[in-house]
Design a protein around this motif. Structure first.
Motif, PDB file in Angstrom:
ATOM      1  N   MET A  48       0.840  -1.195   0.000  1.00 45.27           N
ATOM      2  CA  MET A  48       0.000   0.000   0.000  1.00 45.27           C
ATOM      3  C   MET A  48       0.874   1.242   0.000  1.00 45.27           C
ATOM      4  N   ASN A  49       0.689   2.087  -0.980  1.00 45.51           N
ATOM      5  CA  ASN A  49       1.431   3.338  -1.071  1.00 45.51           C
ATOM      6  C   ASN A  49       0.581   4.468  -0.505  1.00 45.51           C
ATOM      7  N   LYS A  73       2.503   2.615  10.510  1.00 45.14           N
ATOM      8  CA  LYS A  73       1.934   1.366  11.025  1.00 45.14           C
ATOM      9  C   LYS A  73       1.322   0.536   9.904  1.00 45.14           C
ATOM     10  N   LEU A  74       0.650   1.197   8.966  1.00 48.03           N
ATOM     11  CA  LEU A  74       0.071   0.483   7.827  1.00 48.03           C
ATOM     12  C   LEU A  74       1.171  -0.109   6.945  1.00 48.03           C
ATOM     13  N   THR A 125       4.883   2.026   0.615  1.00 43.17           N
ATOM     14  CA  THR A 125       5.731   3.192   0.861  1.00 43.17           C
ATOM     15  C   THR A 125       4.922   4.296   1.519  1.00 43.17           C
ATOM     16  N   VAL A 126       5.647   5.200   2.188  1.00 40.01           N
ATOM     17  CA  VAL A 126       5.033   6.384   2.797  1.00 40.01           C
ATOM     18  C   VAL A 126       5.739   7.625   2.256  1.00 40.01           C
ATOM     19  N   THR A 127       4.969   8.482   1.597  1.00 37.26           N
ATOM     20  CA  THR A 127       5.484   9.748   1.078  1.00 37.26           C
ATOM     21  C   THR A 127       4.812  10.891   1.825  1.00 37.26           C
ATOM     22  N   CYS A 128       5.598  11.810   2.358  1.00 36.57           N
ATOM     23  CA  CYS A 128       5.052  12.986   3.030  1.00 36.57           C
ATOM     24  C   CYS A 128       5.130  14.183   2.093  1.00 36.57           C
ATOM     25  N   GLN A 145      -2.602   4.627  -2.906  1.00 40.82           N
ATOM     26  CA  GLN A 145      -3.911   4.047  -2.603  1.00 40.82           C
ATOM     27  C   GLN A 145      -4.621   4.789  -1.465  1.00 40.82           C
ATOM     28  N   LEU A 146      -3.843   5.556  -0.705  1.00 43.09           N
ATOM     29  CA  LEU A 146      -4.418   6.205   0.465  1.00 43.09           C
ATOM     30  C   LEU A 146      -3.740   7.544   0.714  1.00 43.09           C
TER      31      LEU A 146
END
Length: 272
Positions: A1-2, A47-48, A55-58, A112-113
């Motif tokens: 999930m990105n 956490k996800l 990946t997590v993009t800020c 996706q989120l």
């Protein structure tokens, strides 16, 4: 999930400087800190990622000096940080801000989120999250108090906090969630994270990189604007209350009414 997390840098209230161009406060000239409410959204994203991968993009919009505060978020373990910056973005209200952030998210494209904090500590409107969802054409849920599950990157289940109850909602992905504060305990950056953050590359995207309409960003794209900033005149407010405990409710109510009556119009001597 990105996942894309929108974060903001806010001014310390006692060190905010007025902008000569817009009449509002100037983040360019003021001391900035990361919006505290956004840390809960960042933590939920991490956490996800730990649970489902991805990946997590800020993403943030502000002056280039915001890179200093963004490195504090990079130290938490996010994969990428992007800063939207340019003079054309200055003076943006919630509508122009959501339009600009939407352009940045479209450029990121693979997500996706989208997560936001419930509100910033300067404007405190809570409007950017829902407005951003509308700009992107995403379903959204505000006041999210728990992310329960994600199914095959196609749908998710969350809990939404209302005034007197909590409801469970299933929604399709992609989606946008406005995360309630205290939904979690934001992590403390590790020593390794702090070291990596010092050399992390933070790309800066301007208006030309986003392909935006000039009249829809910044002060020119804002139907609302701050016309002035001031501090209340006079002495600082001081606490002048009292705590009185009564075992009997009627005695307590009578005492409160007597206090209110003493502040009532002394010309009549009548409390109504």
């Amino acid at each position: 999930m990105n996942i894309v997390v929108c974060v903001k840098q806010v001014m310390l209230h006692d060190m905010a400087d007025e902008s000569k161009e817009t009449g509002g406060t100037s983040r360019e000239a003021s001391q900035l800190v990361n919006n505290a409410n956004d840390y809960y959204a960042v933590e939920e994203a991490l956490k996800l990622k730990d649970r489902y991968g991805g990946t997590v993009t800020c993403l943030s919009m502000g002056p280039e000096k915001c890179q200093e505060q963004l490195r504090e978020i990079a130290a938490l373990g996010v994969d990428r940080i992007v800063l939207l910056s340019g003079r054309d973005f200055a003076g943006a209200d919630t509508l122009a801000t959501s339009y600009t952030l939407a352009a940045g998210i479209r450029k990121i494209s693979d997500f996706q989120l989208v997560l936001t904090g419930e509100q910033s500590l300067d404007g405190e409107t809570g409007q950017v999250g829902p407005s951003l969802a509308e700009q992107l054409g995403l379903v959204h849920v505000a006041n999210v108090s728990e992310i329960c599950s994600v199914h095959a990157n196609k749908e998710m289940v969350v809990k939404r906090e209302l005034e007197d109850r909590e409801i469970t909602i299933k929604l399709p992905l992609p989606a946008l969630l406005c995360i309630r504060k205290h939904i979690n305990q934001p992590r403390i950056p590790s020593v390794v994270g702090l070291m990596k953050a010092k050399t992390a590359k933070i790309p800066v995207w301007g208006p030309d990189d986003l392909g935006i309409e000039p009249g829809r960003v910044g002060l020119g794209g804002s139907p609302t604007r701050v016309v002035g900033v001031y501090h209340p005149a006079g002495k600082e407010r001081t606490a002048n209350g009292e705590i009185i405990r009564y075992a009997d409710d009627q005695q307590c109510a009578a005492h409160i009414l007597s206090k209110i009556g003493a502040c009532d119009d002394k010309r009549t001597g009548v409390f109504t």
